[in-house]
Design a protein around this motif. Structure first.
Motif, PDB file in Angstrom:
ATOM      1  N   SER A 136      45.551  36.852  40.579  1.00  0.00           N
ATOM      2  CA  SER A 136      44.631  35.749  40.258  1.00  0.00           C
ATOM      3  C   SER A 136      45.367  34.410  40.306  1.00  0.00           C
ATOM      4  O   SER A 136      44.842  33.419  40.809  1.00  0.00           O
ATOM      5  CB  SER A 136      43.931  35.977  38.919  1.00  0.00           C
ATOM      6  OG  SER A 136      44.664  35.468  37.863  1.00  0.00           O
ATOM      7  N   GLY A 157      39.668  41.584  43.322  1.00  0.00           N
ATOM      8  CA  GLY A 157      39.008  42.364  42.282  1.00  0.00           C
ATOM      9  C   GLY A 157      39.781  43.632  42.000  1.00  0.00           C
ATOM     10  O   GLY A 157      40.948  43.762  42.381  1.00  0.00           O
ATOM     11  N   LEU A 213      29.954  39.556  37.665  1.00  0.00           N
ATOM     12  CA  LEU A 213      30.921  40.182  38.583  1.00  0.00           C
ATOM     13  C   LEU A 213      30.144  40.794  39.749  1.00  0.00           C
ATOM     14  O   LEU A 213      28.983  41.175  39.582  1.00  0.00           O
ATOM     15  CB  LEU A 213      31.676  41.299  37.851  1.00  0.00           C
ATOM     16  CG  LEU A 213      32.634  40.843  36.756  1.00  0.00           C
ATOM     17  CD1 LEU A 213      32.857  41.967  35.741  1.00  0.00           C
ATOM     18  CD2 LEU A 213      33.971  40.424  37.363  1.00  0.00           C
ATOM     19  N   THR A 214      30.767  40.890  40.904  1.00  0.00           N
ATOM     20  CA  THR A 214      30.090  41.495  42.053  1.00  0.00           C
ATOM     21  C   THR A 214      30.506  42.957  42.183  1.00  0.00           C
ATOM     22  O   THR A 214      31.656  43.247  42.527  1.00  0.00           O
ATOM     23  CB  THR A 214      30.476  40.770  43.370  1.00  0.00           C
ATOM     24  OG1 THR A 214      30.121  39.401  43.233  1.00  0.00           O
ATOM     25  CG2 THR A 214      29.775  41.372  44.567  1.00  0.00           C
ATOM     26  N   THR A 270      38.186  37.381  37.908  1.00  0.00           N
ATOM     27  CA  THR A 270      37.923  38.446  38.881  1.00  0.00           C
ATOM     28  C   THR A 270      36.520  38.301  39.445  1.00  0.00           C
ATOM     29  O   THR A 270      35.606  37.884  38.734  1.00  0.00           O
ATOM     30  CB  THR A 270      38.042  39.816  38.169  1.00  0.00           C
ATOM     31  OG1 THR A 270      39.331  39.871  37.573  1.00  0.00           O
ATOM     32  CG2 THR A 270      37.868  40.970  39.128  1.00  0.00           C
ATOM     33  N   LYS A 271      36.368  38.656  40.716  1.00  0.00           N
ATOM     34  CA  LYS A 271      35.056  38.557  41.353  1.00  0.00           C
ATOM     35  C   LYS A 271      34.500  39.947  41.683  1.00  0.00           C
ATOM     36  O   LYS A 271      33.343  40.238  41.437  1.00  0.00           O
ATOM     37  CB  LYS A 271      35.228  37.733  42.640  1.00  0.00           C
ATOM     38  CG  LYS A 271      34.030  37.631  43.516  1.00  0.00           C
ATOM     39  CD  LYS A 271      33.189  36.434  43.141  1.00  0.00           C
ATOM     40  CE  LYS A 271      31.984  36.300  44.068  1.00  0.00           C
ATOM     41  NZ  LYS A 271      30.778  35.939  43.351  1.00  0.00           N
ATOM     42  N   LEU A 277      39.061  36.647  48.229  1.00  0.00           N
ATOM     43  CA  LEU A 277      38.440  37.193  47.020  1.00  0.00           C
ATOM     44  C   LEU A 277      39.337  38.301  46.488  1.00  0.00           C
ATOM     45  O   LEU A 277      40.099  38.905  47.247  1.00  0.00           O
ATOM     46  CB  LEU A 277      37.075  37.790  47.371  1.00  0.00           C
ATOM     47  CG  LEU A 277      36.096  36.859  48.089  1.00  0.00           C
ATOM     48  CD1 LEU A 277      34.895  37.647  48.594  1.00  0.00           C
ATOM     49  CD2 LEU A 277      35.652  35.754  47.134  1.00  0.00           C
TER      50      LEU A 277
END
Ligand code: PGA
Length: 247
Positions: A51, A62, A121-122, A88-89, A60
């Motif tokens: 990060s 995660g 979050l995704t 975080t994504k 991106l």
């Protein structure tokens, strides 16, 4: 290729600090020089470093799992809020290795997807059949079951915030890839399940995963229903990952 693709690497339980450092330097350059969305899902312990290193990059990042509760006595688990402490994504949810080795159920997958959406979050929601189901011709039932269960109780407006990944188990880490027609057919079918539930206008993002590599990426990723790839083995070597992204 004109369409914007999602190309997400899944480190699984690989890499170490010494290999991640130069990897991230290369990843930043690659991600910042493409119109595709590029990301990596790393082991939890590297999240603070990742990060910090990627904070000004388009890359991106995660992780590969998350608990569905906010906090509590769940030894060894990690919550959504903990992940958000590191901006975080992405969170891989329901990977077949977790379903297989850690008894992750459809119900747990659904709870995790809901928690991701609640927290912004995704989720990258994985589904896909084993070899037996492929050979028995029952794989579409399996796909329908896993996709429908993951989406139980989820509203239409959240579909755009989910990434799905069709990963036939027989193609993961085996070197055996689904043909581009098999992958297209399964993903088209999974998208049609979502349209049947939410309405024809709904668009979902769906990746293919399973021995995706430079030599087959172009053919798979040019299929109309496939929006990108979830890439295990081939993401570990930047040269291979970059060649998939640059394609
Ligand atoms: P693989 O893994 O590319 O090594 O087959 C893909 C995945 O499991 O996400």
């Amino acid at each position: 290729m004109d369409k914007k693709l999602y190309l997400i690497g899944n480190f699984k339980m690989n890499m170490n600090m010494a290999s991640i450092k130069p990897y991230l330097e290369d990843l930043k350059k690659v991600a910042d020089n493409t119109n595709n969305a590029v990301g990596i899902c790393v082991p939890y312990v590297y999240l603070p470093y990742v990060s910090e290193t990627l904070k000004d990059s388009k890359a991106l990042y995660g992780v590969q799992n998350m608990h569905f509760k906010d906090s509590g006595a769940y030894t060894g688990e990690v919550s959504a809020d903990m992940l958000l402490d590191f901006a975080t994504k992405l969170v891989v949810i329901g990977h077949s290795e977790r379903r297989e080795y850690y008894n992750e159920t459809d119900e747990a997958v659904n709870l995790k997807v809901k928690k991701c959406l609640e927290k912004g979050l995704t989720p990258i929601v994985c589904f896909g059949e084993k070899l037996e189901e492929r050979e028995a011709g029952t794989y579409k039932e399996l796909i329908e079951r896993q996709v429908s269960a993951a989406l139980e109780g989820i509203e239409e407006e959240s579909i755009k915030d989910i990434i799905f990944a069709y990963e036939p188990v027989w193609a993961i880490g085996t070197g055996k890839t689904a043909t581009s027609d098999e992958a297209e057919d399964a993903i088209y079918y999974a998208k049609s399940i979502i349209s049947a539930k939410y309405g024809k206008q709904i668009k979902s993002i769906m990746l293919y995963g399973g021995s995706l590599k430079p030599s087959n990426a172009n053919e798979l990723l040019s299929k109309p229903s496939i929006d990108g790839g979830l890439i295990g083995g081939a993401c570990l070597k930047m040269e291979d990952f970059e060649s998939i992204i640059a394609n």
